[in-house]
Scaffold this motif. Structure first.
Motif, PDB file in Angstrom:
ATOM      1  N   LYS A 245      -3.560  -0.232 -10.019  1.00 21.86           N
ATOM      2  CA  LYS A 245      -3.192  -1.074 -10.547  1.00 21.86           C
ATOM      3  C   LYS A 245      -3.667  -2.554 -10.164  1.00 21.86           C
ATOM      4  O   LYS A 245      -3.734  -3.964 -11.329  1.00 21.86           O
ATOM      5  CB  LYS A 245      -1.341  -1.772 -10.745  1.00 21.86           C
ATOM      6  CG  LYS A 245      -0.777  -0.561 -11.087  1.00 21.86           C
ATOM      7  CD  LYS A 245       0.734  -1.005 -11.576  1.00 21.86           C
ATOM      8  CE  LYS A 245       1.244  -2.075 -12.281  1.00 21.86           C
ATOM      9  NZ  LYS A 245       2.630  -2.021 -12.371  1.00 21.86           N
ATOM     10  N   TYR A 246      -3.974  -2.878  -8.492  1.00 21.18           N
ATOM     11  CA  TYR A 246      -4.259  -3.692  -7.738  1.00 21.18           C
ATOM     12  C   TYR A 246      -5.283  -3.681  -7.457  1.00 21.18           C
ATOM     13  O   TYR A 246      -6.516  -4.569  -6.817  1.00 21.18           O
ATOM     14  CB  TYR A 246      -3.667  -3.784  -6.877  1.00 21.18           C
ATOM     15  CG  TYR A 246      -1.501  -4.611  -7.695  1.00 21.18           C
ATOM     16  CD1 TYR A 246      -1.431  -5.675  -8.669  1.00 21.18           C
ATOM     17  CD2 TYR A 246      -0.480  -3.673  -7.249  1.00 21.18           C
ATOM     18  CE1 TYR A 246      -0.074  -5.796  -8.661  1.00 21.18           C
ATOM     19  CE2 TYR A 246       0.627  -3.599  -8.033  1.00 21.18           C
ATOM     20  CZ  TYR A 246       0.316  -4.884  -8.942  1.00 21.18           C
ATOM     21  OH  TYR A 246       2.035  -5.416  -9.567  1.00 21.18           O
ATOM     22  N   LEU A 247      -6.057  -2.859  -7.183  1.00 20.79           N
ATOM     23  CA  LEU A 247      -7.861  -2.833  -6.171  1.00 20.79           C
ATOM     24  C   LEU A 247      -8.350  -3.800  -7.184  1.00 20.79           C
ATOM     25  O   LEU A 247      -9.237  -4.644  -6.079  1.00 20.79           O
ATOM     26  CB  LEU A 247      -8.882  -1.042  -6.937  1.00 20.79           C
ATOM     27  CG  LEU A 247      -9.331  -1.082  -6.068  1.00 20.79           C
ATOM     28  CD1 LEU A 247      -8.967  -0.940  -5.070  1.00 20.79           C
ATOM     29  CD2 LEU A 247     -10.201   0.238  -7.061  1.00 20.79           C
ATOM     30  N   ASN A 248      -8.821  -4.235  -8.340  1.00 20.10           N
ATOM     31  CA  ASN A 248      -9.288  -5.899  -8.580  1.00 20.10           C
ATOM     32  C   ASN A 248      -8.460  -7.159  -8.728  1.00 20.10           C
ATOM     33  O   ASN A 248      -9.245  -7.883  -9.642  1.00 20.10           O
ATOM     34  CB  ASN A 248     -10.321  -5.382 -10.076  1.00 20.10           C
ATOM     35  CG  ASN A 248     -10.805  -3.686  -9.630  1.00 20.10           C
ATOM     36  OD1 ASN A 248     -11.812  -3.810  -8.498  1.00 20.10           O
ATOM     37  ND2 ASN A 248     -10.960  -2.430 -10.800  1.00 20.10           N
TER      38      ASN A 248
ATOM     39  N   LEU B 228       0.632  -1.173   0.040  1.00 17.54           N
ATOM     40  CA  LEU B 228      -0.179  -0.006   0.160  1.00 17.54           C
ATOM     41  C   LEU B 228       1.288   1.067  -0.192  1.00 17.54           C
ATOM     42  O   LEU B 228       0.024   2.114  -0.493  1.00 17.54           O
ATOM     43  CB  LEU B 228      -0.754   0.154   1.238  1.00 17.54           C
ATOM     44  CG  LEU B 228      -2.721  -1.135   0.893  1.00 17.54           C
ATOM     45  CD1 LEU B 228      -3.165  -1.235   2.551  1.00 17.54           C
ATOM     46  CD2 LEU B 228      -3.507  -0.680   0.239  1.00 17.54           C
ATOM     47  N   HIS B 229       1.707   1.334   0.208  1.00 14.63           N
ATOM     48  CA  HIS B 229       3.004   1.624   0.138  1.00 14.63           C
ATOM     49  C   HIS B 229       3.541   2.585  -1.676  1.00 14.63           C
ATOM     50  O   HIS B 229       3.685   3.408  -1.542  1.00 14.63           O
ATOM     51  CB  HIS B 229       4.539   2.207   1.064  1.00 14.63           C
ATOM     52  CG  HIS B 229       4.077   2.112   2.609  1.00 14.63           C
ATOM     53  ND1 HIS B 229       3.496   0.655   3.238  1.00 14.63           N
ATOM     54  CD2 HIS B 229       4.897   2.756   3.355  1.00 14.63           C
ATOM     55  CE1 HIS B 229       3.500   1.613   4.669  1.00 14.63           C
ATOM     56  NE2 HIS B 229       3.832   2.219   4.457  1.00 14.63           N
ATOM     57  N   TYR B 230       3.136   2.179  -1.500  1.00 10.29           N
ATOM     58  CA  TYR B 230       3.109   1.684  -3.755  1.00 10.29           C
ATOM     59  C   TYR B 230       2.021   3.083  -4.525  1.00 10.29           C
ATOM     60  O   TYR B 230       1.015   2.891  -4.167  1.00 10.29           O
ATOM     61  CB  TYR B 230       3.403   0.792  -4.255  1.00 10.29           C
ATOM     62  CG  TYR B 230       3.192   1.155  -6.197  1.00 10.29           C
ATOM     63  CD1 TYR B 230       4.178   1.632  -6.309  1.00 10.29           C
ATOM     64  CD2 TYR B 230       2.254   0.035  -6.630  1.00 10.29           C
ATOM     65  CE1 TYR B 230       3.697   1.425  -7.780  1.00 10.29           C
ATOM     66  CE2 TYR B 230       1.973   0.246  -7.809  1.00 10.29           C
ATOM     67  CZ  TYR B 230       3.388   1.284  -8.767  1.00 10.29           C
ATOM     68  OH  TYR B 230       3.507   0.902 -10.154  1.00 10.29           O
ATOM     69  N   GLU B 231       2.639   3.801  -4.972  1.00  6.16           N
ATOM     70  CA  GLU B 231       1.634   5.018  -5.270  1.00  6.16           C
ATOM     71  C   GLU B 231       0.320   4.881  -6.398  1.00  6.16           C
ATOM     72  O   GLU B 231      -0.554   4.843  -6.582  1.00  6.16           O
ATOM     73  CB  GLU B 231       2.682   6.135  -5.900  1.00  6.16           C
ATOM     74  CG  GLU B 231       1.368   7.493  -6.614  1.00  6.16           C
ATOM     75  CD  GLU B 231       1.332   7.922  -5.552  1.00  6.16           C
ATOM     76  OE1 GLU B 231      -0.568   8.249  -5.450  1.00  6.16           O
ATOM     77  OE2 GLU B 231       1.967   8.651  -4.972  1.00  6.16           O
TER      78      GLU B 231
ATOM     79  N   LYS C 137       5.060 -17.065  -2.880  1.00  4.85           N
ATOM     80  CA  LYS C 137       3.896 -16.329  -2.805  1.00  4.85           C
ATOM     81  C   LYS C 137       3.733 -15.090  -3.401  1.00  4.85           C
ATOM     82  O   LYS C 137       5.109 -14.315  -3.595  1.00  4.85           O
ATOM     83  CB  LYS C 137       3.511 -15.978  -1.102  1.00  4.85           C
ATOM     84  CG  LYS C 137       3.140 -17.750  -0.949  1.00  4.85           C
ATOM     85  CD  LYS C 137       2.123 -17.307   0.522  1.00  4.85           C
ATOM     86  CE  LYS C 137       2.060 -18.867   1.295  1.00  4.85           C
ATOM     87  NZ  LYS C 137       1.126 -19.324   2.228  1.00  4.85           N
ATOM     88  N   TYR C 138       2.489 -14.588  -3.235  1.00  2.00           N
ATOM     89  CA  TYR C 138       2.323 -13.698  -4.593  1.00  2.00           C
ATOM     90  C   TYR C 138       2.945 -11.875  -3.843  1.00  2.00           C
ATOM     91  O   TYR C 138       3.509 -11.479  -5.001  1.00  2.00           O
ATOM     92  CB  TYR C 138       1.050 -13.128  -5.039  1.00  2.00           C
ATOM     93  CG  TYR C 138       0.632 -12.518  -6.228  1.00  2.00           C
ATOM     94  CD1 TYR C 138       1.583 -12.361  -7.379  1.00  2.00           C
ATOM     95  CD2 TYR C 138      -0.661 -11.993  -6.140  1.00  2.00           C
ATOM     96  CE1 TYR C 138       0.466 -11.347  -8.116  1.00  2.00           C
ATOM     97  CE2 TYR C 138      -0.834 -10.718  -6.597  1.00  2.00           C
ATOM     98  CZ  TYR C 138      -0.189 -10.544  -7.521  1.00  2.00           C
ATOM     99  OH  TYR C 138      -0.767  -9.622  -8.460  1.00  2.00           O
ATOM    100  N   LEU C 139       2.944 -11.923  -2.874  1.00  2.00           N
ATOM    101  CA  LEU C 139       2.429 -10.755  -2.202  1.00  2.00           C
ATOM    102  C   LEU C 139       3.650 -10.769  -2.113  1.00  2.00           C
ATOM    103  O   LEU C 139       4.631  -9.163  -2.598  1.00  2.00           O
ATOM    104  CB  LEU C 139       1.715 -10.559  -0.997  1.00  2.00           C
ATOM    105  CG  LEU C 139       0.003 -10.529  -1.443  1.00  2.00           C
ATOM    106  CD1 LEU C 139      -1.445 -10.167   0.074  1.00  2.00           C
ATOM    107  CD2 LEU C 139       0.035  -9.701  -2.496  1.00  2.00           C
ATOM    108  N   THR C 140       4.966 -11.094  -2.046  1.00  3.41           N
ATOM    109  CA  THR C 140       6.358 -11.696  -1.585  1.00  3.41           C
ATOM    110  C   THR C 140       6.796 -11.371  -3.021  1.00  3.41           C
ATOM    111  O   THR C 140       7.909 -10.028  -2.614  1.00  3.41           O
ATOM    112  CB  THR C 140       6.673 -12.851  -0.708  1.00  3.41           C
ATOM    113  OG1 THR C 140       5.731 -13.013   0.417  1.00  3.41           O
ATOM    114  CG2 THR C 140       8.282 -12.656  -0.754  1.00  3.41           C
ATOM    115  N   HIS C 141       6.142 -11.537  -4.278  1.00  2.34           N
ATOM    116  CA  HIS C 141       6.952 -10.894  -4.757  1.00  2.34           C
ATOM    117  C   HIS C 141       6.647  -9.958  -5.757  1.00  2.34           C
ATOM    118  O   HIS C 141       7.514  -9.204  -6.031  1.00  2.34           O
ATOM    119  CB  HIS C 141       6.649 -12.005  -6.157  1.00  2.34           C
ATOM    120  CG  HIS C 141       6.228 -11.745  -7.573  1.00  2.34           C
ATOM    121  ND1 HIS C 141       7.686 -11.804  -8.096  1.00  2.34           N
ATOM    122  CD2 HIS C 141       5.599 -11.896  -7.950  1.00  2.34           C
ATOM    123  CE1 HIS C 141       7.430 -11.762  -9.267  1.00  2.34           C
ATOM    124  NE2 HIS C 141       5.963 -11.042  -9.311  1.00  2.34           N
ATOM    125  N   LEU C 142       5.779  -9.616  -5.374  1.00  4.08           N
ATOM    126  CA  LEU C 142       5.277  -8.010  -5.394  1.00  4.08           C
ATOM    127  C   LEU C 142       6.082  -6.831  -4.797  1.00  4.08           C
ATOM    128  O   LEU C 142       6.220  -6.248  -5.303  1.00  4.08           O
ATOM    129  CB  LEU C 142       3.460  -7.819  -5.456  1.00  4.08           C
ATOM    130  CG  LEU C 142       2.971  -8.317  -6.920  1.00  4.08           C
ATOM    131  CD1 LEU C 142       1.681  -7.719  -6.028  1.00  4.08           C
ATOM    132  CD2 LEU C 142       3.163  -8.349  -7.763  1.00  4.08           C
TER     133      LEU C 142
END
Length: 256
Positions: free
Chosen positions: A154-157, A146-149, A179-184
């Motif tokens: 890009k990820y709301l949906n 969430l710290h990414y402007e 995992k996906y979020l760690t990757h992002l």
């Protein structure tokens, strides 16, 4: 139960200047992203001073100690810690506890018709006005993202946010156990959120890195949290209330 305690880097004169009335204790499961993030938060300045009253504690979850970090164990630690403080709650001896844990396990329990850890923990603290639960669904990496402007754009949906599967189960990403979020988090910020450092030098550098990547963009995260979930916690949707409680901490310490 093994635990380690780290107090903010403060000078005696800074503590003497402080008019803070409460000690804030942040308790996290494991020493990784949560630990480094809140250690970075503890060094944020406000009115030319640090946060002398913010302590960051982690319950290790490696090897034989891994079950000690289960959320009910964190609550047990809080209650035990309270019992050791003479004159707890009296003027000049006031405390607040902020307990951090992910909700991915609770969501799985709910789907399997088991007793849900999150519900149990809430019941355990229902009479404790000084204990607050800091949660993310599925995991703390969501709060980091969430710290990414451009997060909401890009990820709301993005349905994969809540599922947070290993990459090998996501067709458009490489085969991996990550995992996906760690990757992002790694892709966007260049940080391995699962990494823990053992040397003092590495620990200091990593804390500084968290400040630069995340704390310096806290306003963005607070805005995105309000848009993404309104700080409401649900086991059925990706969500976070970390920003809500950080705002409370900063307001209570006059660091806003």
């Amino acid at each position: 139960m093994e635990f380690r305690e780290f107090k903010g880097n403060t000078r005696e004169q800074e503590a003497e200047k402080s008019d803070l009335r409460k000690t804030l204790k942040v308790i996290a499961e494991g020493r990784a992203a949560e630990y480094y993030y809140f250690r970075a938060l503890s060094t944020m300045t406000g009115h030319n001073r640090l946060l002398p009253n913010l302590e960051v504690i982690y319950i290790d979850k490696i090897n034989d100690s891994k079950d000690d970090s289960h959320p009910p164990k964190l609550i047990e630690w809080v209650k035990e810690d309270k019992s050791k403080i003479q004159g707890y709650g009296q003027p000049g001896n006031e405390y607040e506890y902020y307990v951090i844990f992910d909700l991915d396990r609770s969501r799985v329990e709910m789907q399997k018709w088991k007793n849900v850890t999150y519900d149990y923990v809430k019941e355990q603290i229902k009479d404790d006005f000084d204990v607050f639960l800091l949660n993310t669904n599925p995991c703390f990496e969501l709060w980091l993202l969430l710290h990414y402007e451009g997060f909401c754009e890009k990820y709301l949906n993005d349905e994969e946010i809540l599922r947070n599967r290993k990459l090998k189960y996501i067709d458009h990403l490489v085969d991996s156990k990550t995992k996906y979020l760690t990757h992002l988090v790694s892709e966007i910020f260049g940080i391995n959120s699962k990494l823990r450092n053992d040397s003092i030098e590495e620990d200091i550098l990593r804390r500084q890195r968290y400040k630069e990547c995340f704390l310096d963009h806290l306003g963005c995260a607070l805005k995105n949290e309000r848009i993404f979930c309104g700080s409401e916690i649900s086991l059925n949707a990706a969500c976070s209330n970390i920003g809500l409680h950080i705002s409370r901490i900063l307001e209570s310490t006059n660091c806003t």
